[in-house]
Design a protein around this motif. Sequence first.
Motif, PDB file in Angstrom:
ATOM      1  N   ASN A 195     -12.579   6.924  -6.829  1.00 43.66           N
ATOM      2  CA  ASN A 195     -11.687   8.375  -7.554  1.00 43.66           C
ATOM      3  C   ASN A 195     -10.963   8.828  -7.189  1.00 43.66           C
ATOM      4  O   ASN A 195     -11.188   8.846  -5.373  1.00 43.66           O
ATOM      5  N   ASN A 196     -10.011   9.822  -7.567  1.00 39.07           N
ATOM      6  CA  ASN A 196      -9.326  10.216  -7.143  1.00 39.07           C
ATOM      7  C   ASN A 196      -9.176  11.195  -5.392  1.00 39.07           C
ATOM      8  O   ASN A 196      -8.351  11.164  -4.527  1.00 39.07           O
ATOM      9  N   PHE A 197     -10.309  11.784  -5.165  1.00 36.12           N
ATOM     10  CA  PHE A 197     -10.211  12.735  -4.297  1.00 36.12           C
ATOM     11  C   PHE A 197     -10.477  11.831  -2.756  1.00 36.12           C
ATOM     12  O   PHE A 197      -9.241  12.229  -1.899  1.00 36.12           O
ATOM     13  N   TRP A 198     -10.799  10.654  -2.923  1.00 37.75           N
ATOM     14  CA  TRP A 198     -10.682   9.569  -1.837  1.00 37.75           C
ATOM     15  C   TRP A 198      -9.917   9.262  -2.020  1.00 37.75           C
ATOM     16  O   TRP A 198      -8.581   8.847  -0.571  1.00 37.75           O
ATOM     17  N   ARG A 199      -8.369   9.107  -2.917  1.00 37.93           N
ATOM     18  CA  ARG A 199      -7.015   8.957  -2.781  1.00 37.93           C
ATOM     19  C   ARG A 199      -6.181   9.389  -2.359  1.00 37.93           C
ATOM     20  O   ARG A 199      -5.130   8.962  -1.618  1.00 37.93           O
ATOM     21  N   GLY A 200      -6.450  10.843  -2.504  1.00 37.01           N
ATOM     22  CA  GLY A 200      -6.015  11.884  -1.630  1.00 37.01           C
ATOM     23  C   GLY A 200      -6.034  12.061  -0.403  1.00 37.01           C
ATOM     24  O   GLY A 200      -5.142  12.145   0.544  1.00 37.01           O
ATOM     25  N   LEU A 201      -7.594  12.572  -0.186  1.00 38.75           N
ATOM     26  CA  LEU A 201      -7.665  12.293   1.216  1.00 38.75           C
ATOM     27  C   LEU A 201      -7.358  10.966   2.200  1.00 38.75           C
ATOM     28  O   LEU A 201      -7.163  11.113   3.267  1.00 38.75           O
ATOM     29  N   ALA A 202      -6.849   9.877   1.222  1.00 38.18           N
ATOM     30  CA  ALA A 202      -6.527   8.896   2.022  1.00 38.18           C
ATOM     31  C   ALA A 202      -5.336   9.090   2.633  1.00 38.18           C
ATOM     32  O   ALA A 202      -4.712   8.352   4.079  1.00 38.18           O
ATOM     33  N   ASN A 203      -4.214  10.069   2.446  1.00 39.41           N
ATOM     34  CA  ASN A 203      -3.109  10.395   3.529  1.00 39.41           C
ATOM     35  C   ASN A 203      -3.390  10.478   5.217  1.00 39.41           C
ATOM     36  O   ASN A 203      -2.868  11.066   6.101  1.00 39.41           O
ATOM     37  N   ASP A 204      -4.865  10.966   5.166  1.00 42.84           N
ATOM     38  CA  ASP A 204      -4.856  10.865   6.648  1.00 42.84           C
ATOM     39  C   ASP A 204      -6.358  10.664   7.020  1.00 42.84           C
ATOM     40  O   ASP A 204      -7.890  11.034   6.975  1.00 42.84           O
ATOM     41  N   PRO A 205      -5.849   8.933   7.052  1.00 41.82           N
ATOM     42  CA  PRO A 205      -7.386   8.360   7.494  1.00 41.82           C
ATOM     43  C   PRO A 205      -8.613   8.748   8.399  1.00 41.82           C
ATOM     44  O   PRO A 205     -10.068   8.379   8.112  1.00 41.82           O
ATOM     45  N   VAL A 206      -8.287   9.496   9.668  1.00 41.75           N
ATOM     46  CA  VAL A 206      -9.365  10.399  10.477  1.00 41.75           C
ATOM     47  C   VAL A 206     -10.048  11.085   9.655  1.00 41.75           C
ATOM     48  O   VAL A 206     -11.967  11.134   9.694  1.00 41.75           O
ATOM     49  N   SER A 207      -9.332  12.471   8.964  1.00 42.19           N
ATOM     50  CA  SER A 207      -9.628  12.692   7.974  1.00 42.19           C
ATOM     51  C   SER A 207     -11.349  12.390   6.952  1.00 42.19           C
ATOM     52  O   SER A 207     -12.067  12.560   6.689  1.00 42.19           O
ATOM     53  N   LEU A 208     -10.654  11.656   6.358  1.00 37.11           N
ATOM     54  CA  LEU A 208     -11.432  10.773   5.000  1.00 37.11           C
ATOM     55  C   LEU A 208     -12.180   9.662   5.642  1.00 37.11           C
ATOM     56  O   LEU A 208     -13.194   9.671   4.651  1.00 37.11           O
ATOM     57  N   LYS A 209     -12.223   9.499   6.835  1.00 36.13           N
ATOM     58  CA  LYS A 209     -13.372   9.091   8.033  1.00 36.13           C
ATOM     59  C   LYS A 209     -14.775  10.081   7.693  1.00 36.13           C
ATOM     60  O   LYS A 209     -15.680   9.458   7.510  1.00 36.13           O
ATOM     61  N   ARG A 210     -14.113  11.017   8.097  1.00 44.85           N
ATOM     62  CA  ARG A 210     -14.918  12.177   8.990  1.00 44.85           C
ATOM     63  C   ARG A 210     -15.836  12.656   7.521  1.00 44.85           C
ATOM     64  O   ARG A 210     -17.043  12.591   7.677  1.00 44.85           O
ATOM     65  N   VAL A 211     -15.100  12.951   5.975  1.00 46.54           N
ATOM     66  CA  VAL A 211     -15.297  13.078   4.963  1.00 46.54           C
ATOM     67  C   VAL A 211     -16.982  12.634   4.771  1.00 46.54           C
ATOM     68  O   VAL A 211     -17.805  13.055   3.794  1.00 46.54           O
ATOM     69  N   TRP A 212     -16.143  11.426   4.765  1.00 44.73           N
ATOM     70  CA  TRP A 212     -17.373  10.493   4.101  1.00 44.73           C
ATOM     71  C   TRP A 212     -18.078   9.914   4.335  1.00 44.73           C
ATOM     72  O   TRP A 212     -19.127  10.173   3.804  1.00 44.73           O
ATOM     73  N   GLU A 213     -18.299   9.742   5.825  1.00 39.68           N
ATOM     74  CA  GLU A 213     -19.280   9.555   6.876  1.00 39.68           C
ATOM     75  C   GLU A 213     -21.016  11.309   6.766  1.00 39.68           C
ATOM     76  O   GLU A 213     -22.020  10.974   6.166  1.00 39.68           O
ATOM     77  N   GLN A 214     -19.914  12.176   6.290  1.00 39.91           N
ATOM     78  CA  GLN A 214     -20.404  13.489   6.149  1.00 39.91           C
ATOM     79  C   GLN A 214     -22.129  13.185   5.259  1.00 39.91           C
ATOM     80  O   GLN A 214     -21.926  13.626   4.939  1.00 39.91           O
ATOM     81  N   LEU A 215     -20.704  12.864   4.109  1.00 40.66           N
ATOM     82  CA  LEU A 215     -21.083  12.968   2.880  1.00 40.66           C
ATOM     83  C   LEU A 215     -22.137  11.165   2.612  1.00 40.66           C
ATOM     84  O   LEU A 215     -22.884  12.037   1.712  1.00 40.66           O
ATOM     85  N   LYS A 216     -21.802  11.428   3.116  1.00 44.60           N
ATOM     86  CA  LYS A 216     -22.713   9.855   3.180  1.00 44.60           C
ATOM     87  C   LYS A 216     -24.100  10.918   3.843  1.00 44.60           C
ATOM     88  O   LYS A 216     -25.628  10.297   3.139  1.00 44.60           O
ATOM     89  N   VAL A 217     -24.680  10.725   4.958  1.00 47.50           N
ATOM     90  CA  VAL A 217     -25.276  11.789   5.764  1.00 47.50           C
ATOM     91  C   VAL A 217     -25.751  12.740   4.838  1.00 47.50           C
ATOM     92  O   VAL A 217     -27.269  12.784   4.046  1.00 47.50           O
ATOM     93  N   VAL A 218     -25.134  13.855   3.579  1.00 50.44           N
ATOM     94  CA  VAL A 218     -26.065  15.211   3.425  1.00 50.44           C
ATOM     95  C   VAL A 218     -26.251  14.556   2.352  1.00 50.44           C
ATOM     96  O   VAL A 218     -27.730  15.299   1.298  1.00 50.44           O
ATOM     97  N   MET A 219     -25.832  14.007   1.440  1.00 52.14           N
ATOM     98  CA  MET A 219     -25.564  13.360   0.103  1.00 52.14           C
ATOM     99  C   MET A 219     -26.614  12.431   0.014  1.00 52.14           C
ATOM    100  O   MET A 219     -27.316  11.851  -1.176  1.00 52.14           O
ATOM    101  N   VAL A 220     -26.167  10.606   0.920  1.00 51.62           N
ATOM    102  CA  VAL A 220     -26.962   9.709   0.092  1.00 51.62           C
ATOM    103  C   VAL A 220     -27.801   9.428   1.116  1.00 51.62           C
ATOM    104  O   VAL A 220     -29.315   8.712   0.485  1.00 51.62           O
TER     105      VAL A 220
END
Lengths: 135, 135, 135, 135, 135, 135
Positions: free
Chosen positions: F35-60
Amino acid sequence: MATTRLLSDAEVEKIPDVKAVFDDIRATRKSDFVNNFWRGLANDPVSLKRVWEQLKVVMVADSAIDPLTKEMIYIAVSTANGCSYCVHSHTAAARAKGMTDAQHGELVSIIGLAGQTNHLVTAMQIPVDPQFEVR
Amino acid sequence: MATTRLLSDAEVEKIPDVKAVFDDIRATRKSDFVNNFWRGLANDPVSLKRVWEQLKVVMVADSAIDPLTKEMIYIAVSTANGCSYCVHSHTAAARAKGMTDAQHGELVSIIGLAGQTNHLVTAMQIPVDPQFEVR
Amino acid sequence: MATTRLLSDAEVEKIPDVKAVFDDIRATRKSDFVNNFWRGLANDPVSLKRVWEQLKVVMVADSAIDPLTKEMIYIAVSTANGCSYCVHSHTAAARAKGMTDAQHGELVSIIGLAGQTNHLVTAMQIPVDPQFEVR
Amino acid sequence: MATTRLLSDAEVEKIPDVKAVFDDIRATRKSDFVNNFWRGLANDPVSLKRVWEQLKVVMVADSAIDPLTKEMIYIAVSTANGCSYCVHSHTAAARAKGMTDAQHGELVSIIGLAGQTNHLVTAMQIPVDPQFEVR
Amino acid sequence: MATTRLLSDAEVEKIPDVKAVFDDIRATRKSDFVNNFWRGLANDPVSLKRVWEQLKVVMVADSAIDPLTKEMIYIAVSTANGCSYCVHSHTAAARAKGMTDAQHGELVSIIGLAGQTNHLVTAMQIPVDPQFEVR
Amino acid sequence: MATTRLLSDAEVEKIPDVKAVFDDIRATRKSDFVNNFWRGLANDPVSLKRVWEQLKVVMVADSAIDPLTKEMIYIAVSTANGCSYCVHSHTAAARAKGMTDAQHGELVSIIGLAGQTNHLVTAMQIPVDPQFEVR
């Protein structure tokens, strides 16, 4: 505790630009009491003067909305923004302008109901009806 | 787009509990128009009835605050909460109850000024004056 | 009063994962003081480590925005969110990084003005100009 | 759609007080483009002039905080307040003042992190450390 | 300090409509403790009854969401709205309904993460994917 | 329209760090849709990775709160913060995890009721009962 100093009357006495605004606040409100908000803002005399001048025009001047209604609108915004100081100061101001207990009770109810329907609308993401459009 | 379906009049016709509320909305407002908020809420007939009954008591019933002031308070809360739909619907309602352009301009100014002083107070973390205490 | 316990240094000493983070906070900040936020978060060692690691990357690491500006941005968000603790802690951090009284006064003014125009825009529901579109 | 009309240049031409502000906006910004915010506010010429004068002093005047940092602070407040128009207009303004993609990416990260710690602090109701007190 | 009086048990005893609600609160909760929220609302007996009846239906009645989950949702909303009293009271309620320390830690983490991504999304003004549309 | 570009799959293909996160999102969610959220965040690869890693731990990750409850908490925070995109995306996620229409209706009711009592409490500035203190 504040994140900035609150100026005492003795300190204000030494800063002419601040003194002038404090004098005007006292004269306009016909009261010697100057509340903490102005004592914090007094650290920045230019900002102090600008905010006070604005408040005089918007809240004090003769206008199409009566003074008590203005205070109730101010309480409504301050509540939704969670500004504890502002809810306190404007509730006191509204009472000083004649707000009855019945009016305060109703004001609280309207604010509560608006809080509820605002959340319902946002949770359901209701689209704006075309009938509400300004032509 | 909403996160829930908006019920059409044809669908409402088939759910007696919803139909009864829609009939009352139309009778109370003396208008055939039922806005999207109620069509979304209609997915949950119990909630629909509860919210409508509340709105009738708080916003429509005779009371200590006049109907136009109530709508302006509602707009104030909805603005501070950032509820676009609610700002639209209650601005339309206020105009229908006689809000003039001058009153709307002033309302917007008061909301803006409250937004400003709310932020100034919070940034400076001003402590509540003891004079504001309710005794 | 908090909704969770704040861990003392004696308690932290007994939880190696928490102790490691507290040691790193002290070493990074070159100060023995560990503020209450971390003592609350220490109830959940995994979350404590994750939030601290993030803060180190975003707020402490060399980057395209200077450290004082970062703190001022943090104060701005915290004010608009009405987080009293956060306004206090980041104002202290900004002062420690060299924020002058003049800069603080201006920061407060900008936050106040943004609060005002945010509310004006939302009350009027101004549509986004096509000129602001990112291409 | 707005809750008030947006004045066209042809309409502005006929209202001298509004025309004067629009001329000053164009001269100050060295651009013919006047965005929708001012076209909505133009319904209330007194408010239009007051808000523009304020913006000139706070955002445009020489001061202790540089122009780009001011815009980033504005974006931070506007984001936390959920003002879509304001985020768009001030992001465009920041880019016009030289904000790089790297700075924007960092700004977004700081705002996001502040949003996170604001929520963590509020959920845990962390009490303010006495060390943060202004003396 | 509140902006309205908090009614004592002795005062409540003299107002039958308020007494009836307080009795029902005590009977429903199987506890003699009636918290300050109801003592403030008691200034407006009609509103007191309406809010309590609603709370009974939404929070107490048998339903599709279990009681502990309801309290966690309440804490989430109250945190995002910055309502300190509400965070305190509903965290106490959730613990009374069996919320473990591990669940509280996770709840705080989820609220914090949502706070972060909410701010990231708003700062970037991400458009809604068509895939999220309700059909 | 966003304030940053949304990266297409073709663009993502050329940035290994972003590609790795997108691959992990697809693998974790067992779906090709990003979804679009990740496509926007992808402008900043370090932030993209950090937010996704967090989401995996907290939500998944397996944890003390079940996946559907987590999504409902996320919707609650996102609603109170007025994040339209987030309400849409997490409502879709909750439905995908089995949220029934009855549960959604109740969730909306709880969020609405919390919005109401939050506003009532703040308007009345109710002080926290000592009984809610954590010992």
